[in-house]
Structure formats: C-alpha cells, structure tokens
Design an enzyme around this catalytic site. Structure first.
Site, mmCIF file in Angstrom:
data_model
loop_
_atom_site.group_PDB
_atom_site.id
_atom_site.type_symbol
_atom_site.label_atom_id
_atom_site.label_comp_id
_atom_site.label_asym_id
_atom_site.label_seq_id
_atom_site.Cartn_x
_atom_site.Cartn_y
_atom_site.Cartn_z
ATOM 1 N N GLU A 116 64.423 -22.390 -43.356
ATOM 2 C CA GLU A 116 63.104 -22.170 -43.042
ATOM 3 C C GLU A 116 62.742 -22.653 -41.556
ATOM 4 O OE1 GLU A 116 61.023 -19.973 -44.434
ATOM 5 O OE2 GLU A 116 61.363 -20.163 -46.557
ATOM 6 N N HIS A 141 57.930 -25.634 -54.426
ATOM 7 C CA HIS A 141 58.015 -24.548 -55.311
ATOM 8 C C HIS A 141 57.210 -25.246 -56.686
ATOM 9 C CE1 HIS A 141 61.616 -22.127 -53.632
ATOM 10 N NE2 HIS A 141 60.451 -22.497 -52.846
ATOM 11 N N HIS A 211 55.813 -17.453 -54.342
ATOM 12 C CA HIS A 211 57.084 -18.294 -53.768
ATOM 13 C C HIS A 211 56.929 -19.824 -53.725
ATOM 14 C CE1 HIS A 211 59.627 -18.965 -50.013
ATOM 15 N NE2 HIS A 211 59.892 -20.111 -50.805
HETATM 16 O O1 2HA Z 1 64.956 -24.123 -48.751
HETATM 17 O O2 2HA Z 1 62.640 -23.041 -50.613
HETATM 18 O O3 2HA Z 1 61.947 -21.068 -48.863
HETATM 19 C C1 2HA Z 1 64.869 -23.192 -49.654
HETATM 20 C C2 2HA Z 1 63.498 -22.673 -49.938
HETATM 21 C C3 2HA Z 1 63.165 -21.172 -48.888
HETATM 22 ZN ZN ZN Z 2 60.841 -21.796 -50.979
#
Ligand code: 2HA
Ligand code: ZN
Length: 265
Positions: A116, A141, A211
């Site tokens: 990212e 996440h 996400h």
């Molecule tokens: O680094 O979470 O969004 C892995 C991720 C990509």
């Molecule tokens: Zn991610």
C-alpha cells in the site's frame, strides 16, 4: 538510527495490538510514519541505497524520510523483530523514486515497502500540506467494522456514525468527526488512495468498504486508539443484536449535550 528507535518501538507496539486484537491476519495491515528531521546528524546513509521507481510523482515529499512496514510482513513479526520488518525510505529529490536506507535486513535481504506504499505516500503528501501534525498512518482489518460495511444500511456514513456514537459517550467525545466511509476500491490502487484523501478532508479515521480501516494521527498509538474506540462501539452493537434486541442508543439530546460539554476535547 538511535534517534528513530522510539518511533520504531511504538510502531512495533501498535503492530502487536493489531495482532492481539485479531485485526491482522497473515500479512494484513501496514503502518507508516513521516520521520523527516528525526535522524541524528551523524547517521551515515548506506553507500549504495536501493532506488526504486514510484508509479506517481511525489514532488512535495522530495527528500522526506518514512518508516514503513515491509510488504508481506506479519504484524506479529513486526512486533517481535521490528528492525527486520520496518524499512526507512527516502523520497529522492525528483520525487519519483525512493531509496531504501535501512534496514536492508540481513534476515529478509529483499525486503520492500508495504504493497500500500502508493496509498500511504499519496496520503502523506496530503497530510503534510493540510494536516501536518498527523505523521502516522495505520491500516488494519477490524472485523466488526468491516462487517458493518457489508450492510447497505449501515455503510451509509451518516447512519453508521449516528449508530456508533450512540453506543457509548466516549465514541462521540474521542471521535467527534466520526468515520469516513470510502466506497469499495481495489486494494493498493491509486483510486483507493484518491477516495481516501477525499474522505480525510473531514475525518481522521476511514472505513474502507469490505476491506478495513485507515487512521491518521500524530502517533501510531493515537491512530490505533481512534480505530479501537470505534470497534468498541461496533462490538456493543453486535453484542446487543446477538442477544436478540436492538440497542436503544444514546438519544439525540444526550449526544447534543456531549457535543456541547466536550467541545474542546
Ligand atoms: O498489507 O492489508 O491492504 C496488506 C493489506 C493490504
Ligand atoms: Zn488491507
């Protein structure tokens, strides 16, 4: 590198929180910090730094230094061995490349910055200009918030914030601007970065639909806290729903009273 140690250690601690919270399966999540000016003057740049091309030009970040977690790295490993999983990079004077100054880890010889990176740099470029005290980006996440973004009802920003603020007073007091909801865009894409920058105009913490979350703050700990508070609210919401009832939530009057009373927090 001594002068960067506290920042590296703080990133490592937050990486551990993310893992312990269950928000960092496998290599998910990434952290970056703008650390320009924090290197002690005696630091010797390695003789032949690795130089890589960026897809975008970052002229306003020319010469800036960043600590970034490595691509493919597990947050639990960032915690255990921060100096092997966090890189120090510098944007070149032209702004179209970056050099890896450190660690050039012995353990992972070809360690590269997070997948990212483009999103992080685009966001850092925006922050440097518009919110300069916010130097750290945390992406992770958190299941409860991702779950809410799967509902056509809850992913509506106004509805979601009203709901989360209503679960306990601290959420409104500490995340007054609420969550910015970013519609689904492909992971690692420039479109995701652009949509995030738009949402950062009014928010410091974002929910990337289906996400994860991204938070910006002066430190990694404060970025973590923003997400943690919102997750607490989401957790209470789910606990009530699982117990078979819809939570009452704080009333509009109660929220207004909090807004007035904690105007300056
Ligand atoms: O680094 O979470 O969004 C892995 C991720 C990509
Ligand atoms: Zn991610």
């Amino acid at each position: 590198m001594e002068s960067l140690k506290p920042t590296i250690e703080e990133i490592a601690s937050v990486a551990n929180y993310l893992w312990q919270k269950g928000w960092a399966e496998r290599n998910s999540g990434n952290i970056s910090a703008r650390v320009t000016g924090m290197l002690s003057s005696g630091f010797q740049i390695s003789a032949s730094p690795d130089v890589s091309l960026l897809q975008e030009s970052f002229s306003r970040l020319a010469g800036d230094l960043f600590l970034v977690t490595g691509t493919g790295c597990r947050m639990r490993d960032v915690y255990q061995e921060p100096e092997d999983h966090i890189l120090l990079i510098r944007i070149t004077t032209e702004g179209d490349r970056y050099e890896i100054l450190f660690p050039v880890s012995e353990k992972i010889p070809d360690l590269q910055p997070t997948s990212e990176l483009i999103s992080h740099l685009m966001i850092h470029q925006y922050l440097k200009e518009h919110k300069p005290a916010r130097k750290v980006i945390v992406h992770t996440h958190p299941s409860e918030l991702i779950a809410l973004s799967h509902s056509p009802v809850y992913k509506e920003e106004r509805v979601l914030n009203r709901l989360l603020w209503g679960m306990l007073p601290e959420t409104l007091i500490l995340v007054r601007e609420g969550l910015g909801v970013v519609p689904y865009r492909t992971t690692g894409s420039i479109e995701l970065a652009r949509a995030s920058i738009r949402a950062l105009r009014d928010h410091d913490v974002l929910l990337w639909e289906k996400h994860g979350c991204l938070a910006v703050a002066p430190s990694a700990t404060e970025a973590f806290d923003l997400i943690d508070i919102l997750v607490k609210s989401a957790d209470i919401l789910f606990k009530c729903l699982h117990a078979g009832y819809t939570p009452e939530g704080l009333t509009d009057d109660q929220l207004d009273e909090l807004r007035q009373r904690f105007n300056h927090t």
